[in-house]
Design a protein around this motif. Structure first.
Motif, PDB file in Angstrom:
ATOM      1  N   ALA A   1      34.296  43.991  59.519  1.00  0.00           N
ATOM      2  CA  ALA A   1      34.814  43.175  60.621  1.00  0.00           C
ATOM      3  C   ALA A   1      35.312  41.823  60.104  1.00  0.00           C
ATOM      4  CB  ALA A   1      33.728  42.970  61.680  1.00  0.00           C
ATOM      5  N   ALA A   2      34.537  41.196  59.218  1.00  0.00           N
ATOM      6  CA  ALA A   2      34.918  39.890  58.686  1.00  0.00           C
ATOM      7  C   ALA A   2      36.172  39.987  57.823  1.00  0.00           C
ATOM      8  CB  ALA A   2      33.770  39.295  57.878  1.00  0.00           C
ATOM      9  N   VAL A   3      36.198  40.982  56.945  1.00  0.00           N
ATOM     10  CA  VAL A   3      37.354  41.155  56.056  1.00  0.00           C
ATOM     11  C   VAL A   3      38.596  41.532  56.864  1.00  0.00           C
ATOM     12  CG1 VAL A   3      38.316  42.574  54.204  1.00  0.00           C
ATOM     13  CG2 VAL A   3      35.962  41.726  54.031  1.00  0.00           C
TER      14      VAL A   3
ATOM     15  N   PRO B   1      45.361  32.977  43.986  1.00  0.00           N
ATOM     16  CA  PRO B   1      46.086  34.020  44.730  1.00  0.00           C
ATOM     17  C   PRO B   1      46.171  35.310  43.924  1.00  0.00           C
ATOM     18  CG  PRO B   1      47.241  31.922  44.867  1.00  0.00           C
ATOM     19  CD  PRO B   1      46.138  31.735  43.874  1.00  0.00           C
ATOM     20  N   GLY B   2      45.936  36.428  44.615  1.00  0.00           N
ATOM     21  CA  GLY B   2      45.984  37.726  43.959  1.00  0.00           C
ATOM     22  C   GLY B   2      44.684  38.147  43.306  1.00  0.00           C
ATOM     23  N   SER B   3      43.608  37.344  43.476  1.00  0.00           N
ATOM     24  CA  SER B   3      42.312  37.677  42.875  1.00  0.00           C
ATOM     25  C   SER B   3      41.541  38.656  43.759  1.00  0.00           C
ATOM     26  CB  SER B   3      41.473  36.416  42.692  1.00  0.00           C
ATOM     27  OG  SER B   3      42.108  35.503  41.833  1.00  0.00           O
ATOM     28  N   PRO B   4      40.757  39.554  43.164  1.00  0.00           N
ATOM     29  CA  PRO B   4      39.938  40.466  43.967  1.00  0.00           C
ATOM     30  C   PRO B   4      38.734  39.752  44.548  1.00  0.00           C
ATOM     31  CG  PRO B   4      39.502  40.806  41.639  1.00  0.00           C
ATOM     32  CD  PRO B   4      40.640  39.812  41.710  1.00  0.00           C
ATOM     33  N   ILE B   5      38.315  40.165  45.731  1.00  0.00           N
ATOM     34  CA  ILE B   5      37.058  39.670  46.292  1.00  0.00           C
ATOM     35  C   ILE B   5      35.990  40.727  46.033  1.00  0.00           C
ATOM     36  CG2 ILE B   5      38.326  38.399  48.072  1.00  0.00           C
ATOM     37  CD1 ILE B   5      37.176  40.475  50.102  1.00  0.00           C
ATOM     38  N   PRO B   6      34.725  40.396  46.165  1.00  0.00           N
ATOM     39  CA  PRO B   6      33.673  41.395  45.944  1.00  0.00           C
ATOM     40  C   PRO B   6      33.838  42.599  46.878  1.00  0.00           C
ATOM     41  CG  PRO B   6      32.733  39.190  45.990  1.00  0.00           C
ATOM     42  CD  PRO B   6      34.155  39.045  46.407  1.00  0.00           C
ATOM     43  N   SER B   7      33.318  43.729  46.431  1.00  0.00           N
ATOM     44  CA  SER B   7      33.419  44.950  47.216  1.00  0.00           C
ATOM     45  C   SER B   7      32.577  44.867  48.483  1.00  0.00           C
ATOM     46  CB  SER B   7      32.941  46.142  46.386  1.00  0.00           C
ATOM     47  OG  SER B   7      31.539  46.043  46.148  1.00  0.00           O
ATOM     48  N   GLU B   8      32.810  45.787  49.413  1.00  0.00           N
ATOM     49  CA  GLU B   8      32.019  45.834  50.653  1.00  0.00           C
ATOM     50  C   GLU B   8      30.536  45.944  50.335  1.00  0.00           C
ATOM     51  OE1 GLU B   8      33.094  48.867  53.357  1.00  0.00           O
ATOM     52  OE2 GLU B   8      35.024  47.968  53.915  1.00  0.00           O
ATOM     53  N   ARG B   9      30.206  46.812  49.380  1.00  0.00           N
ATOM     54  CA  ARG B   9      28.793  47.017  49.035  1.00  0.00           C
ATOM     55  C   ARG B   9      28.185  45.736  48.493  1.00  0.00           C
ATOM     56  NH1 ARG B   9      27.404  51.731  44.908  1.00  0.00           N
ATOM     57  NH2 ARG B   9      28.058  52.944  46.729  1.00  0.00           N
ATOM     58  N   ASP B  10      28.910  45.053  47.583  1.00  0.00           N
ATOM     59  CA  ASP B  10      28.388  43.819  47.000  1.00  0.00           C
ATOM     60  C   ASP B  10      28.192  42.735  48.060  1.00  0.00           C
ATOM     61  OD1 ASP B  10      28.326  44.930  44.510  1.00  0.00           O
ATOM     62  OD2 ASP B  10      30.238  44.065  43.857  1.00  0.00           O
TER      63      ASP B  10
ATOM     64  N   LEU C   1      45.298  36.161  55.071  1.00  0.00           N
ATOM     65  CA  LEU C   1      44.616  35.461  53.993  1.00  0.00           C
ATOM     66  C   LEU C   1      44.146  36.428  52.907  1.00  0.00           C
ATOM     67  CD1 LEU C   1      43.794  32.564  53.251  1.00  0.00           C
ATOM     68  CD2 LEU C   1      41.561  33.023  54.268  1.00  0.00           C
ATOM     69  N   LEU C   2      43.828  37.654  53.309  1.00  0.00           N
ATOM     70  CA  LEU C   2      43.464  38.714  52.379  1.00  0.00           C
ATOM     71  C   LEU C   2      44.424  39.877  52.538  1.00  0.00           C
ATOM     72  CD1 LEU C   2      39.554  38.837  52.839  1.00  0.00           C
ATOM     73  CD2 LEU C   2      40.847  37.586  51.089  1.00  0.00           C
TER      74      LEU C   2
ATOM     75  N   ALA D   1      45.512  36.905  49.289  1.00  0.00           N
ATOM     76  CA  ALA D   1      46.959  37.059  49.421  1.00  0.00           C
ATOM     77  C   ALA D   1      47.672  36.048  48.532  1.00  0.00           C
ATOM     78  CB  ALA D   1      47.386  36.872  50.875  1.00  0.00           C
ATOM     79  N   ARG D   2      48.787  36.465  47.968  1.00  0.00           N
ATOM     80  CA  ARG D   2      49.621  35.537  47.204  1.00  0.00           C
ATOM     81  C   ARG D   2      50.310  34.584  48.166  1.00  0.00           C
ATOM     82  NH1 ARG D   2      50.262  37.165  41.924  1.00  0.00           N
ATOM     83  NH2 ARG D   2      49.532  39.270  41.455  1.00  0.00           N
ATOM     84  N   ARG D   3      50.468  33.343  47.753  1.00  0.00           N
ATOM     85  CA  ARG D   3      51.119  32.359  48.600  1.00  0.00           C
ATOM     86  C   ARG D   3      52.594  32.691  48.768  1.00  0.00           C
ATOM     87  NH1 ARG D   3      46.439  31.975  49.002  1.00  0.00           N
ATOM     88  NH2 ARG D   3      45.139  30.162  48.575  1.00  0.00           N
ATOM     89  N   ARG D   4      53.122  32.516  49.962  1.00  0.00           N
ATOM     90  CA  ARG D   4      54.537  32.775  50.211  1.00  0.00           C
ATOM     91  C   ARG D   4      55.413  31.706  49.566  1.00  0.00           C
ATOM     92  NH1 ARG D   4      52.554  34.536  55.345  1.00  0.00           N
ATOM     93  NH2 ARG D   4      53.242  36.644  55.847  1.00  0.00           N
TER      94      ARG D   4
END
Length: 253
Positions: free
Chosen positions: A52-54, A29-38, A62-63, A74-77
């Motif tokens: 659209a997916a993101v 939780p709280g980790s970055p996902i790859p950029s749109e370009r990547d 979830l994100l 997203a961090r877990r509640r």
């Protein structure tokens, strides 16, 4: 990782499921996902498809997007069970490290509602305490509370960066044994949003608690919790005989 192929299932839906597995099973939780370009280059899709997916996963919670920083899992509640328990004890029981930023402590005359809750006379001052509460360093809640000067004289001379419930038990011999609590939802105002490091207008869960000891009011405190990190669970039982078509001792759930 999975590949995206031509077929009856739209590419944005395929990418959404790939990212869902990434967020749920691989990233903390709280980790970055790859950029749109990547993501576009890795899966051979357009950036419109990526958005659209993101966007769908953001809407599901979830994100989460952080302006100027990127998109993160997203961090877990945290799940509140509504006991008369201090924030510090609550976080420790969850295996988290609590910390507190004391924002202000002053003697002031409370408004009508707080004065009535604390059974104060006209223009009788009380202690107004404002604190920022963190869990593992993450801002979770802003507290603005009023405290009885009769039960807690010279409160402002003590360390208010620790658990207040422990402090008043140790220093004053006061054990809070009853509370009336109300819960509602609000949108974050600019001040609260800045303290919690969220956007203005973000959803908040608000708790107002009036706590007492042996029938004497001690605390009238309102807490604003981040709606993306906190949730409430309640167990409901039918306990009033004859209150419904299936009523009985213990009732139904």
């Amino acid at each position: 990782m999975s590949e995206i192929v031509d077929g009856p299932k739209p590419k944005h839906a395929q990418l959404r499921e790939i990212l869902r597995r990434l967020a749920e099973d691989e990233l903390a939780p709280g980790s970055p996902i790859p950029s749109e370009r990547d993501l576009a280059e890795r899966y051979g899709v357009s950036r419109i498809t990526v958005r659209a997916a993101v966007g769908q996963l953001v809407s599901e919670g979830l994100l989460t997007r952080a302006k100027g920083r990127g998109t993160f899992t997203a961090r877990r509640r945290l799940d509140a069970q509504l006991y008369l328990e201090s924030f510090t004890d609550d976080m420790v029981h969850r295996g988290l490290t609590p910390s507190t930023d004391l924002l202000s402590c002053e003697r002031a005359v409370p408004g009508t509602a707080a004065a009535a809750a604390l059974d104060l006379g006209p223009q009788e001052p009380a202690f107004r305490v404002m604190r920022l509460r963190r869990a593992d360093g993450v801002p979770l809640a802003v507290e603005r509370g009023w405290y009885s000067p009769r039960e807690l004289p010279d409160l402002d001379r003590h360390d208010l960066g620790r658990s207040l419930y422990s402090l008043i038990a140790e220093k004053y011999g006061v054990q809070l044994d009853h509370a009336h609590q109300t819960l509602w939802a609000e949108s974050a105002d600019p001040e609260t949003a800045k303290l919690l490091e969220i956007r203005k207008g973000s959803p908040l869960l608000v708790f107002r608690r009036v706590a007492s000891t042996a029938g004497r009011p001690v605390e009238d405190m309102t807490s604003w919790y981040r709606g993306d990190l906190y949730q409430v669970t309640m167990q409901l039982d039918r306990t009033v005989p004859g209150s419904g078509p299936y009523s009985a001792k213990g009732g139904t759930r």
